[in-house]
Design a protein around this motif. Sequence first.
Motif, PDB file in Angstrom:
ATOM      1  N   VAL A  11    -101.007 -76.309 -15.206  1.00  0.00           N
ATOM      2  CA  VAL A  11    -100.216 -75.394 -14.369  1.00  0.00           C
ATOM      3  C   VAL A  11    -100.280 -75.844 -12.915  1.00  0.00           C
ATOM      4  CG1 VAL A  11    -100.043 -73.029 -13.495  1.00  0.00           C
ATOM      5  CG2 VAL A  11    -100.398 -73.423 -15.934  1.00  0.00           C
ATOM      6  N   HIS A  12    -101.475 -76.194 -12.458  1.00  0.00           N
ATOM      7  CA  HIS A  12    -101.660 -76.696 -11.094  1.00  0.00           C
ATOM      8  C   HIS A  12    -100.789 -77.939 -10.883  1.00  0.00           C
ATOM      9  CE1 HIS A  12    -104.767 -77.457  -7.687  1.00  0.00           C
ATOM     10  NE2 HIS A  12    -103.725 -78.238  -7.483  1.00  0.00           N
ATOM     11  N   MET A  13    -100.824 -78.857 -11.845  1.00  0.00           N
ATOM     12  CA  MET A  13    -100.038 -80.080 -11.746  1.00  0.00           C
ATOM     13  C   MET A  13     -98.548 -79.775 -11.656  1.00  0.00           C
ATOM     14  SD  MET A  13    -102.154 -82.271 -14.607  1.00  0.00           S
ATOM     15  CE  MET A  13    -100.969 -83.606 -14.740  1.00  0.00           C
ATOM     16  N   LEU A  14     -98.060 -78.892 -12.524  1.00  0.00           N
ATOM     17  CA  LEU A  14     -96.640 -78.552 -12.519  1.00  0.00           C
ATOM     18  C   LEU A  14     -96.234 -77.846 -11.234  1.00  0.00           C
ATOM     19  CD1 LEU A  14     -96.256 -77.485 -16.244  1.00  0.00           C
ATOM     20  CD2 LEU A  14     -95.253 -79.515 -15.159  1.00  0.00           C
ATOM     21  N   ALA A  15     -97.110 -76.999 -10.710  1.00  0.00           N
ATOM     22  CA  ALA A  15     -96.818 -76.336  -9.430  1.00  0.00           C
ATOM     23  C   ALA A  15     -96.705 -77.371  -8.312  1.00  0.00           C
ATOM     24  CB  ALA A  15     -97.897 -75.302  -9.105  1.00  0.00           C
ATOM     25  N   TYR A  16     -97.618 -78.319  -8.304  1.00  0.00           N
ATOM     26  CA  TYR A  16     -97.584 -79.374  -7.282  1.00  0.00           C
ATOM     27  C   TYR A  16     -96.319 -80.219  -7.430  1.00  0.00           C
ATOM     28  CZ  TYR A  16     -99.333 -82.701  -3.878  1.00  0.00           C
ATOM     29  OH  TYR A  16     -99.478 -83.472  -2.752  1.00  0.00           O
ATOM     30  N   ILE A  17     -96.012 -80.612  -8.663  1.00  0.00           N
ATOM     31  CA  ILE A  17     -94.813 -81.415  -8.914  1.00  0.00           C
ATOM     32  C   ILE A  17     -93.567 -80.641  -8.486  1.00  0.00           C
ATOM     33  CG2 ILE A  17     -93.367 -82.419 -10.728  1.00  0.00           C
ATOM     34  CD1 ILE A  17     -96.072 -83.055 -12.215  1.00  0.00           C
ATOM     35  N   SER A  18     -93.531 -79.350  -8.777  1.00  0.00           N
ATOM     36  CA  SER A  18     -92.390 -78.521  -8.386  1.00  0.00           C
ATOM     37  C   SER A  18     -92.237 -78.459  -6.867  1.00  0.00           C
ATOM     38  CB  SER A  18     -92.562 -77.111  -8.953  1.00  0.00           C
ATOM     39  OG  SER A  18     -91.541 -76.268  -8.498  1.00  0.00           O
ATOM     40  N   LEU A  54     -91.685 -81.709 -20.631  1.00  0.00           N
ATOM     41  CA  LEU A  54     -91.806 -80.859 -19.439  1.00  0.00           C
ATOM     42  C   LEU A  54     -91.622 -81.639 -18.147  1.00  0.00           C
ATOM     43  CD1 LEU A  54     -94.890 -78.673 -20.457  1.00  0.00           C
ATOM     44  CD2 LEU A  54     -92.446 -78.225 -20.832  1.00  0.00           C
ATOM     45  N   ILE A  55     -91.975 -82.929 -18.169  1.00  0.00           N
ATOM     46  CA  ILE A  55     -91.865 -83.769 -16.981  1.00  0.00           C
ATOM     47  C   ILE A  55     -91.296 -85.126 -17.358  1.00  0.00           C
ATOM     48  CG2 ILE A  55     -93.796 -82.669 -15.761  1.00  0.00           C
ATOM     49  CD1 ILE A  55     -95.487 -85.177 -16.530  1.00  0.00           C
ATOM     50  N   THR A  56     -90.875 -85.847 -16.338  1.00  0.00           N
ATOM     51  CA  THR A  56     -90.551 -87.255 -16.477  1.00  0.00           C
ATOM     52  C   THR A  56     -91.516 -88.008 -15.578  1.00  0.00           C
ATOM     53  OG1 THR A  56     -88.925 -87.226 -14.682  1.00  0.00           O
ATOM     54  CG2 THR A  56     -88.104 -86.804 -16.909  1.00  0.00           C
ATOM     55  N   VAL A  57     -91.887 -89.199 -16.006  1.00  0.00           N
ATOM     56  CA  VAL A  57     -92.799 -90.025 -15.214  1.00  0.00           C
ATOM     57  C   VAL A  57     -92.207 -91.411 -15.129  1.00  0.00           C
ATOM     58  CG1 VAL A  57     -95.137 -90.955 -15.010  1.00  0.00           C
ATOM     59  CG2 VAL A  57     -94.793 -88.702 -16.031  1.00  0.00           C
ATOM     60  N   ALA A  58     -91.973 -91.872 -13.901  1.00  0.00           N
ATOM     61  CA  ALA A  58     -91.453 -93.224 -13.709  1.00  0.00           C
ATOM     62  C   ALA A  58     -92.580 -94.228 -13.923  1.00  0.00           C
ATOM     63  CB  ALA A  58     -90.870 -93.359 -12.309  1.00  0.00           C
ATOM     64  N   LYS A  69     -85.852 -77.030 -15.396  1.00  0.00           N
ATOM     65  CA  LYS A  69     -85.908 -76.134 -14.244  1.00  0.00           C
ATOM     66  C   LYS A  69     -87.181 -75.298 -14.335  1.00  0.00           C
ATOM     67  CE  LYS A  69     -80.940 -75.830 -13.759  1.00  0.00           C
ATOM     68  NZ  LYS A  69     -79.763 -74.978 -13.810  1.00  0.00           N
ATOM     69  N   GLU A  70     -87.704 -74.922 -13.172  1.00  0.00           N
ATOM     70  CA  GLU A  70     -88.961 -74.164 -13.132  1.00  0.00           C
ATOM     71  C   GLU A  70     -88.944 -72.957 -14.060  1.00  0.00           C
ATOM     72  OE1 GLU A  70     -89.109 -73.174  -9.039  1.00  0.00           O
ATOM     73  OE2 GLU A  70     -89.549 -75.228  -8.426  1.00  0.00           O
ATOM     74  N   GLY A  71     -87.881 -72.195 -14.040  1.00  0.00           N
ATOM     75  CA  GLY A  71     -87.786 -70.983 -14.843  1.00  0.00           C
ATOM     76  C   GLY A  71     -87.669 -71.220 -16.338  1.00  0.00           C
ATOM     77  N   GLU A  72     -87.465 -72.462 -16.738  1.00  0.00           N
ATOM     78  CA  GLU A  72     -87.334 -72.792 -18.157  1.00  0.00           C
ATOM     79  C   GLU A  72     -88.652 -73.215 -18.792  1.00  0.00           C
ATOM     80  OE1 GLU A  72     -84.334 -75.798 -18.354  1.00  0.00           O
ATOM     81  OE2 GLU A  72     -82.734 -74.445 -17.761  1.00  0.00           O
ATOM     82  N   ILE A  73     -89.693 -73.400 -17.988  1.00  0.00           N
ATOM     83  CA  ILE A  73     -90.998 -73.813 -18.499  1.00  0.00           C
ATOM     84  C   ILE A  73     -91.886 -72.575 -18.617  1.00  0.00           C
ATOM     85  CG2 ILE A  73     -93.061 -75.205 -18.090  1.00  0.00           C
ATOM     86  CD1 ILE A  73     -91.277 -77.137 -16.480  1.00  0.00           C
TER      87      ILE A  73
END
Length: 112
Positions: A11-18, A54-58, A69-73
């Motif tokens: 959750v912390h990671m996704l918040a930071y990424i967002s 949930l994410i993409t990583v280059a 989108k944030e609201g979809e996770i």
Amino acid sequence: MQISSRFTIAVHMLAYISMYGEKEKVTSEILSGSIQVNPVIIRRLLSRMKTAGLITVARGSGGALLAKKEGEITFLDICRAVDAVHADGLFHFHEHPNPRCPVGLSIHQALD
């Protein structure tokens, strides 16, 4: 049944990424500094969240972005992605997020 700290770290990671993904390269090293856990843990969770869509990583040092989108996770999506459920309670927070990071400073309060 307790959810492991992998969930709160994710959750912390996704918040930071967002918050920062469109402004800077969000790498495992940056996330590791914010959360104050080993970058190997971050890379494993990034891989699981990427597999879950949930994410993409280059490749290389391209950084991570949200794939939805944030609201979809949902929290359930995150929990399933990182396989975070334990048998002895619901939450176990990662112990020492970086208090100098805006996300790390308030992640426990936000999840509470």
